[in-house]
Design a protein around this motif. Sequence first.
Motif, PDB file in Angstrom:
ATOM      1  N   UNK A  56     -16.148  16.980   4.539  1.00 25.21           N
ATOM      2  CA  UNK A  56     -16.547  16.466   3.226  1.00 25.21           C
ATOM      3  C   UNK A  56     -15.290  16.331   2.378  1.00 25.21           C
ATOM      4  N   UNK A  57     -15.119  15.172   1.764  1.00 25.43           N
ATOM      5  CA  UNK A  57     -13.907  14.964   0.967  1.00 25.43           C
ATOM      6  C   UNK A  57     -14.200  14.101  -0.255  1.00 25.43           C
ATOM      7  N   UNK A  58     -13.677  14.530  -1.391  1.00 26.17           N
ATOM      8  CA  UNK A  58     -13.559  13.683  -2.576  1.00 26.17           C
ATOM      9  C   UNK A  58     -12.195  13.979  -3.199  1.00 26.17           C
ATOM     10  N   UNK A  59     -11.773  13.144  -4.111  1.00 26.14           N
ATOM     11  CA  UNK A  59     -10.470  13.354  -4.767  1.00 26.14           C
ATOM     12  C   UNK A  59     -10.424  14.695  -5.487  1.00 26.14           C
ATOM     13  N   UNK A  60     -11.569  15.163  -5.928  1.00 28.72           N
ATOM     14  CA  UNK A  60     -11.611  16.426  -6.667  1.00 28.72           C
ATOM     15  C   UNK A  60     -11.900  17.632  -5.775  1.00 28.72           C
ATOM     16  N   UNK A  61     -12.211  17.382  -4.504  1.00 29.01           N
ATOM     17  CA  UNK A  61     -12.474  18.473  -3.556  1.00 29.01           C
ATOM     18  C   UNK A  61     -11.712  18.158  -2.268  1.00 29.01           C
ATOM     19  N   UNK A  62     -10.411  18.458  -2.295  1.00 32.30           N
ATOM     20  CA  UNK A  62      -9.541  18.072  -1.184  1.00 32.30           C
ATOM     21  C   UNK A  62      -9.204  19.215  -0.238  1.00 32.30           C
ATOM     22  N   UNK A  63      -9.776  20.416  -0.459  1.00 29.07           N
ATOM     23  CA  UNK A  63      -9.347  21.592   0.282  1.00 29.07           C
ATOM     24  C   UNK A  63      -9.548  21.454   1.790  1.00 29.07           C
ATOM     25  N   UNK A  64     -10.663  20.873   2.196  1.00 31.33           N
ATOM     26  CA  UNK A  64     -10.960  20.769   3.623  1.00 31.33           C
ATOM     27  C   UNK A  64      -9.986  19.819   4.319  1.00 31.33           C
ATOM     28  N   UNK A  65      -9.707  18.686   3.695  1.00 28.90           N
ATOM     29  CA  UNK A  65      -8.748  17.746   4.272  1.00 28.90           C
ATOM     30  C   UNK A  65      -7.348  18.355   4.288  1.00 28.90           C
ATOM     31  N   UNK A  66      -6.971  18.996   3.212  1.00 30.96           N
ATOM     32  CA  UNK A  66      -5.652  19.620   3.129  1.00 30.96           C
ATOM     33  C   UNK A  66      -5.485  20.669   4.227  1.00 30.96           C
ATOM     34  N   UNK A  67      -6.521  21.455   4.478  1.00 30.02           N
ATOM     35  CA  UNK A  67      -6.465  22.478   5.518  1.00 30.02           C
ATOM     36  C   UNK A  67      -6.297  21.850   6.897  1.00 30.02           C
ATOM     37  N   UNK A  68      -7.069  20.814   7.192  1.00 29.08           N
ATOM     38  CA  UNK A  68      -7.004  20.183   8.518  1.00 29.08           C
ATOM     39  C   UNK A  68      -5.648  19.522   8.748  1.00 29.08           C
ATOM     40  N   UNK A  69      -5.123  18.836   7.743  1.00 30.47           N
ATOM     41  CA  UNK A  69      -3.812  18.195   7.887  1.00 30.47           C
ATOM     42  C   UNK A  69      -2.706  19.229   8.040  1.00 30.47           C
ATOM     43  N   UNK A  70      -2.827  20.332   7.344  1.00 33.18           N
ATOM     44  CA  UNK A  70      -1.832  21.399   7.480  1.00 33.18           C
ATOM     45  C   UNK A  70      -1.839  21.959   8.901  1.00 33.18           C
ATOM     46  N   UNK A  71      -3.018  22.114   9.482  1.00 29.50           N
ATOM     47  CA  UNK A  71      -3.132  22.588  10.864  1.00 29.50           C
ATOM     48  C   UNK A  71      -2.466  21.619  11.836  1.00 29.50           C
ATOM     49  N   UNK A  72      -2.719  20.336  11.639  1.00 30.35           N
ATOM     50  CA  UNK A  72      -2.211  19.311  12.562  1.00 30.35           C
ATOM     51  C   UNK A  72      -0.713  19.095  12.380  1.00 30.35           C
ATOM     52  N   UNK A  73      -0.258  19.061  11.129  1.00 36.54           N
ATOM     53  CA  UNK A  73       1.133  18.732  10.793  1.00 36.54           C
ATOM     54  C   UNK A  73       1.538  17.392  11.413  1.00 36.54           C
ATOM     55  N   UNK A  74       0.845  16.304  11.038  1.00 36.42           N
ATOM     56  CA  UNK A  74       1.069  15.006  11.689  1.00 36.42           C
ATOM     57  C   UNK A  74       2.388  14.354  11.291  1.00 36.42           C
ATOM     58  N   UNK A  75       2.912  13.530  12.213  1.00 33.52           N
ATOM     59  CA  UNK A  75       4.095  12.716  11.919  1.00 33.52           C
ATOM     60  C   UNK A  75       3.709  11.447  11.175  1.00 33.52           C
ATOM     61  N   UNK A  76       2.507  10.920  11.456  1.00 29.97           N
ATOM     62  CA  UNK A  76       1.990   9.730  10.777  1.00 29.97           C
ATOM     63  C   UNK A  76       0.502   9.933  10.539  1.00 29.97           C
ATOM     64  N   UNK A  77       0.032   9.539   9.358  1.00 30.52           N
ATOM     65  CA  UNK A  77      -1.392   9.562   9.026  1.00 30.52           C
ATOM     66  C   UNK A  77      -1.817   8.128   8.737  1.00 30.52           C
ATOM     67  N   UNK A  78      -2.821   7.640   9.470  1.00 38.45           N
ATOM     68  CA  UNK A  78      -3.342   6.289   9.263  1.00 38.45           C
ATOM     69  C   UNK A  78      -4.656   6.411   8.503  1.00 38.45           C
ATOM     70  N   UNK A  79      -4.691   5.891   7.279  1.00 35.22           N
ATOM     71  CA  UNK A  79      -5.863   6.053   6.413  1.00 35.22           C
ATOM     72  C   UNK A  79      -6.800   4.863   6.568  1.00 35.22           C
ATOM     73  N   UNK A  80      -7.704   4.973   7.524  1.00 32.43           N
ATOM     74  CA  UNK A  80      -8.676   3.904   7.767  1.00 32.43           C
ATOM     75  C   UNK A  80     -10.046   4.215   7.173  1.00 32.43           C
ATOM     76  N   UNK A  81     -10.133   5.225   6.320  1.00 34.25           N
ATOM     77  CA  UNK A  81     -11.457   5.543   5.786  1.00 34.25           C
ATOM     78  C   UNK A  81     -11.639   4.975   4.390  1.00 34.25           C
ATOM     79  N   UNK A  82     -12.888   5.003   3.926  1.00 43.70           N
ATOM     80  CA  UNK A  82     -13.248   4.357   2.665  1.00 43.70           C
ATOM     81  C   UNK A  82     -13.150   5.357   1.515  1.00 43.70           C
TER      82      UNK A  82
END
Length: 210
Positions: A56-82
């Motif tokens: 679940x993600x909104x601009x005002x509730x970013x904790x879940x996305x932030x946690x997952x990206x921190x775990x992954x530590x990606x070199x590139x993020x492709x933002x294909x979502x709405x």
Amino acid sequence: MKICFLASGNGGNLKFIYLANKMGFLKNLKLYVIADRNCGSIDFANIRNIENKIINYTKNKNQELLLELTKINPDVIVTNWHKIIDAEIVNKYQGKMINLHYSLLPAFDGLIGIEPIKQAYLKNCQYLGATCHYVDENVDTGKIISQYSLKNSNNLETDIQKIFEGGCLILLNSIMNILIMNNKIGNISINNQKENFSPNLKFDDLIFNN
């Protein structure tokens, strides 16, 4: 190397990058998918054993996305979502987060999916295309990395297909350029010059069929 797709749809670009990886364009690559809903991207990830998660993600509730990206530590993020990404995450991953938009930006910014192509037809634009750009805090305003253009053929369905294909190629080209710039892969000697791609492709696009 790690590439994470933020997905909402059927995953056409994800499937293409998966194919490019299998063909050896991006060696030692691990793909990840984070989606904001059940979608074709999640189905494809499950079939291909690509690590994935629905959040679940909104601009005002970013904790879940932030946690997952921190775990992954990606070199590139492709933002294909709405979704519009919040400033905290955009700033944290500045220079790594990119988006593919189906127009020659800055024309028809802020529209989703194939809507920019339809609007270009309504305006009788003589040239159409796709743009891969960095993500910033606004919508479709980040620095342009790659563009693909073609002349309006007056056949909407044909042009949509060509723009999708060209978009896949500039997405791969942009990812390769970012990885080279960040010393994740070595520079590539091939310089495929074609007038409808800018900058030049770093691979032979003829190796891919439709």
